[in-house]
Design a protein around this motif. Structure first.
Motif, PDB file in Angstrom:
ATOM      1  N   THR A  37      34.242  38.637  35.731  1.00  0.00           N
ATOM      2  CA  THR A  37      32.967  37.590  35.670  1.00  0.00           C
ATOM      3  C   THR A  37      31.725  38.213  36.444  1.00  0.00           C
ATOM      4  O   THR A  37      31.883  39.015  37.326  1.00  0.00           O
ATOM      5  CB  THR A  37      33.545  36.567  36.269  1.00  0.00           C
ATOM      6  OG1 THR A  37      33.839  36.540  37.705  1.00  0.00           O
ATOM      7  CG2 THR A  37      34.869  35.879  35.659  1.00  0.00           C
ATOM      8  N   ALA A  38      30.809  37.868  35.665  1.00  0.00           N
ATOM      9  CA  ALA A  38      29.523  38.321  36.344  1.00  0.00           C
ATOM     10  C   ALA A  38      28.773  36.935  36.776  1.00  0.00           C
ATOM     11  O   ALA A  38      29.331  35.868  36.416  1.00  0.00           O
ATOM     12  CB  ALA A  38      28.716  39.057  35.263  1.00  0.00           C
ATOM     13  N   VAL A  39      27.586  37.143  37.306  1.00  0.00           N
ATOM     14  CA  VAL A  39      26.804  36.046  37.916  1.00  0.00           C
ATOM     15  C   VAL A  39      26.617  34.808  36.792  1.00  0.00           C
ATOM     16  O   VAL A  39      26.722  33.634  37.097  1.00  0.00           O
ATOM     17  CB  VAL A  39      25.634  36.244  38.546  1.00  0.00           C
ATOM     18  CG1 VAL A  39      25.913  36.805  40.197  1.00  0.00           C
ATOM     19  CG2 VAL A  39      24.643  37.294  37.796  1.00  0.00           C
ATOM     20  N   ILE A  42      30.000  32.789  35.753  1.00  0.00           N
ATOM     21  CA  ILE A  42      30.322  31.795  36.847  1.00  0.00           C
ATOM     22  C   ILE A  42      29.104  30.728  37.120  1.00  0.00           C
ATOM     23  O   ILE A  42      29.294  29.842  37.790  1.00  0.00           O
ATOM     24  CB  ILE A  42      30.839  32.384  38.110  1.00  0.00           C
ATOM     25  CG1 ILE A  42      30.004  33.115  38.850  1.00  0.00           C
ATOM     26  CG2 ILE A  42      32.129  33.237  37.676  1.00  0.00           C
ATOM     27  CD1 ILE A  42      30.513  33.412  40.138  1.00  0.00           C
TER      28      ILE A  42
ATOM     29  N   ALA B  69      29.449  45.442  35.073  1.00  0.00           N
ATOM     30  CA  ALA B  69      29.773  44.493  36.286  1.00  0.00           C
ATOM     31  C   ALA B  69      30.740  44.722  37.003  1.00  0.00           C
ATOM     32  O   ALA B  69      31.937  44.814  36.517  1.00  0.00           O
ATOM     33  CB  ALA B  69      29.698  43.076  35.617  1.00  0.00           C
ATOM     34  N   PRO B  70      30.642  44.858  38.338  1.00  0.00           N
ATOM     35  CA  PRO B  70      31.960  44.949  39.424  1.00  0.00           C
ATOM     36  C   PRO B  70      32.526  43.907  39.482  1.00  0.00           C
ATOM     37  O   PRO B  70      32.025  42.584  39.141  1.00  0.00           O
ATOM     38  CB  PRO B  70      31.380  45.592  40.495  1.00  0.00           C
ATOM     39  CG  PRO B  70      29.949  44.921  40.575  1.00  0.00           C
ATOM     40  CD  PRO B  70      29.374  44.603  39.336  1.00  0.00           C
ATOM     41  N   ARG B  72      33.864  41.027  41.569  1.00  0.00           N
ATOM     42  CA  ARG B  72      33.417  40.462  42.912  1.00  0.00           C
ATOM     43  C   ARG B  72      34.063  39.166  43.311  1.00  0.00           C
ATOM     44  O   ARG B  72      33.759  38.031  43.857  1.00  0.00           O
ATOM     45  CB  ARG B  72      31.735  40.222  42.749  1.00  0.00           C
ATOM     46  CG  ARG B  72      31.067  41.512  42.852  1.00  0.00           C
ATOM     47  CD  ARG B  72      29.610  41.269  42.798  1.00  0.00           C
ATOM     48  NE  ARG B  72      28.948  40.608  43.667  1.00  0.00           N
ATOM     49  CZ  ARG B  72      27.860  40.144  43.770  1.00  0.00           C
ATOM     50  NH1 ARG B  72      27.048  40.400  42.773  1.00  0.00           N
ATOM     51  NH2 ARG B  72      27.175  39.771  44.814  1.00  0.00           N
ATOM     52  N   TRP B  76      33.428  35.855  45.582  1.00  0.00           N
ATOM     53  CA  TRP B  76      32.978  34.488  45.120  1.00  0.00           C
ATOM     54  C   TRP B  76      34.009  33.726  45.314  1.00  0.00           C
ATOM     55  O   TRP B  76      33.746  32.309  45.573  1.00  0.00           O
ATOM     56  CB  TRP B  76      32.809  34.584  43.447  1.00  0.00           C
ATOM     57  CG  TRP B  76      31.503  35.277  43.383  1.00  0.00           C
ATOM     58  CD1 TRP B  76      30.430  35.332  44.150  1.00  0.00           C
ATOM     59  CD2 TRP B  76      31.077  36.085  41.990  1.00  0.00           C
ATOM     60  NE1 TRP B  76      29.518  36.407  43.527  1.00  0.00           N
ATOM     61  CE2 TRP B  76      29.955  36.802  42.274  1.00  0.00           C
ATOM     62  CE3 TRP B  76      31.833  36.216  40.806  1.00  0.00           C
ATOM     63  CZ2 TRP B  76      29.296  37.617  41.231  1.00  0.00           C
ATOM     64  CZ3 TRP B  76      31.363  37.194  39.977  1.00  0.00           C
ATOM     65  CH2 TRP B  76      30.085  37.663  40.130  1.00  0.00           C
ATOM     66  N   TYR B  88      40.181  29.422  40.068  1.00  0.00           N
ATOM     67  CA  TYR B  88      39.605  28.403  40.765  1.00  0.00           C
ATOM     68  C   TYR B  88      40.451  27.264  40.389  1.00  0.00           C
ATOM     69  O   TYR B  88      40.910  26.877  39.524  1.00  0.00           O
ATOM     70  CB  TYR B  88      38.271  28.384  40.351  1.00  0.00           C
ATOM     71  CG  TYR B  88      37.346  29.504  40.590  1.00  0.00           C
ATOM     72  CD1 TYR B  88      36.592  29.733  41.728  1.00  0.00           C
ATOM     73  CD2 TYR B  88      37.366  30.175  39.489  1.00  0.00           C
ATOM     74  CE1 TYR B  88      35.759  30.657  41.804  1.00  0.00           C
ATOM     75  CE2 TYR B  88      36.357  31.454  39.947  1.00  0.00           C
ATOM     76  CZ  TYR B  88      35.674  31.706  41.025  1.00  0.00           C
ATOM     77  OH  TYR B  88      34.953  32.736  41.188  1.00  0.00           O
TER      78      TYR B  88
END
Lengths: 480, 95
Positions: A37-39, A42, B69-70, B72, B76, B88
């Motif tokens: 997932t990237a910014v 999410i 994209a790494p 993360r 988060w 989640y």
């Protein structure tokens, strides 16, 4: 009363890109939850979507494949609804101006009863959008688990006109579409993994009535079998309701494969007020002629064109050509076999027959076929030049399946070479006739059956190594 | 066009915004002022003008298809209210 069924399909084809439609996260299937997932996916505040060029190009490919209009300008819109697997609170989709409009597909329908027929299904549109994440409803202490790896995966939603009139037509259309998207390399077509999902809009109306009946939408059908079962159940249910004096209420329903029934998910009135509006984060998508022309130049030969070419180039029947062009890999295998010297019709028979049957049994695709086109071609050559008969060829194929040996090696190893010296065959037949004088008499007194018995005796004496046609011919002559 | 109190209730519900009964009238008034503004704009003659889908006359920028994209997730999920097995957790949703 006679009822007419009306079906339109919405298909979500997952575009086979490396990264997501609006972010650089990977789209690979099966990763640990939330690791891809990237910014943007999410929905962190301030994160902005940046469009994936490859997703657009794949949409153009699709448009070209079905003879559709590719809009020079199309617009992304926000489709607003609340669900935890959609963290932004809206899905980025296309509404008023989709990337692809119109176009048509010719399908071959094989109804449960009656003759197969061709039919043209028109498409309304195809638009780009993002997929949502996944909700896992197993028990997490009374909570729902959310995996956003799938969120932002590029989808092409392909919408048909309500042109289909039976489950068989809907299935034929879905299969044709599946074949096109995999053929042009825009979707891997993996239905178990959800890469190709169908929603069916189904309604019924009395035959002859102009207006459509009220439709119900069956969501998320991920196999052709379920598509067929769900539509057939839904149609019976709707007719029963109406005949019992009830009205159909527009609704979204789910198909339960365990019970074979559809059940209501939500009524459409309120939840589906999506309040679409153009997404201010994304200016219009512009596609120029040069881009379309370049994509056109990169398009593979399409199934329909290839089918026609197979018929004219190889002289095989339409049925064969259609079957062999069911997938690109199958067509390539066939062409390689013929190129390696096999008779075109024999190659077609063997590939559609024994090869396909064995692959089916082993649940393998043609790409995994252990017998390469060259080896199959040599075996077929040996049938054509009468070295082996069909029966031995089946054995040879089975052995080739399990070893890297060639047909010639196996024929020699198992002593399968047929007798082609007619002198030797004649001598053998003379022996059989002498030993079966009674049968010869029967034949001469008019019993045709005796002839077959004699052929049987000859074949037995030849241990299957004499070509039946040659035996027949010599035998006829001798009994003259 | 003007909105009724019921329209306001419905819009608030769709947007998941809690508007209390005593806020309804004020919200209705505010929304109707916006509609008034739209009505004014609609009165302008726009014959021959191509509608725009975006306030700026720009076109969509495209990027090459590369997955860079790494991961993360740990970062988060550290600020998420509830997580388990990498997921989640949210209040139960069932259709």
């Amino acid at each position: 009363m006679q009822w007419e069924v009306v079906i339109g399909l919405e298909v979500h084809a997952q575009l086979s890109t490396q990264s997501k439609i609006f972010s650089t996260a990977s789209t690979a299937f099966g990763a640990a939850p939330n690791t891809q997932t990237a910014v943007v996916d999410i929905a962190l505040p301030g994160a902005l979507p940046v469009m994936n060029k490859s997703a657009v190009e794949k949409a153009i490919r699709f448009g070209l494949a079905i003879g559709a209009d590719i809009n020079k300008k199309s617009v992304f819109a926000r489709k607003n609804y609340f669900y935890p697997d959609l963290p932004k609170g809206y899905q980025i989709s296309q509404f008023e101006l989709p990337v692809v409009e119109h176009g048509a597909i010719t399908i071959r329908v094989e109804p449960p009863k009656g003759e197969a027929y061709d039919k043209v299904v028109n498409l309304t549109r195809a638009h780009l959008e993002e997929d949502a994440g996944k909700s896992l409803h197993e028990d997490f202490h009374g909570m729902t688990g959310i995996d956003l790896n799938r969120a932002g995966t590029p989808l092409l939603e392909i919408v048909s006109e309500p042109d289909m009139r039976s489950a068989a037509e809907a299935v034929a259309y879905a299969k044709a579409l599946h074949s096109i998207v995999t053929w042009i390399g825009i979707c891997d077509g993996n239905m178990q993994e959800g890469s190709f999902r169908c929603d069916a809009n189904v309604s019924v109306r009395p035959v002859g009535q102009k207006e459509f009946g009220t439709r119900r939408e069956i969501k998320n059908l991920n196999s052709f079998k379920f598509l067929e079962q769900a539509i057939n159940y839904e149609v019976r249910w709707q007719i029963d309701q109406i005949e019992d004096g009830h009205k159909i209420v527009q609704a979204t329903v789910l198909f339960d494969p365990d019970t074979g029934e559809t059940r209501m998910m939500r009524t459409k009135e309120d939840a589906h007020d999506y309040r679409y509006f153009p997404d201010p984060d994304l200016p219009p998508l512009m596609i120029n002629d040069a881009w379309i022309e370049r994509v056109k130049g990169e398009m593979p030969e399409l199934p329909a064109a290839m089918q026609a070419r197979f018929q004219s180039q190889y002289g095989i029947p339409a049925y064969d050509a259609a079957t062999l062009t069911a997938s690109k890999a199958l067509a390539a295998y066939y062409e390689a076999t013929v190129a390696a010297g096999a008779d075109a019709k024999l190659a077609s028979n063997w590939i559609m027959g024994e090869i396909s049957a064995q692959l089916n049994r082993e649940e393998k695709s043609i790409a995994e076929c252990p017998v390469e086109a060259e080896r199959l071609a040599l075996m077929i050559k040996r049938i054509a030049d009468s070295t082996i008969n069909n029966k031995s060829a089946k054995d040879v194929l089975r052995w080739m399946w399990e070893s890297p040996k060639t047909a010639d090696e196996l024929i020699a190893e198992h002593g399968l070479k047929q007798e082609t010296d007619t002198g030797a065959i004649e001598a053998m037949i003379d022996g059989v006739l002498a030993a079966n004088a009674a049968m010869v008499e029967e034949f001469k007194s008019g019993k045709e059956k005796a002839f077959n018995a004699l052929v049987g005796q000859c074949m037995k004496a030849a241990k299957g190594k004499a070509p039946p046609a040659v035996v027949n011919e010599i035998l006829r002559k001798k009994l003259g | 066009m003007s909105l009724t109190i019921d329209d306001v209730r419905r819009i608030a519900k769709l947007a998941r915004i809690a508007v209390t009964d005593d806020e309804l009238a004020a919200t209705q008034q505010q929304l109707n002022r916006i509609f008034g503004l739209i009505e004014e704009m609609r009165a302008v003659d726009t014959t021959g003008i191509e509608p725009m889908a975006h306030a700026q006359d720009v076109m969509l920028r495209l990027r090459e298809d590369m997955a860079t994209a790494p991961d993360r997730r740990a970062e988060w999920q550290a600020v998420a209210p509830a997580v388990e097995n990498g997921l989640y957790l949210v209040p139960k949703v069932i259709e």
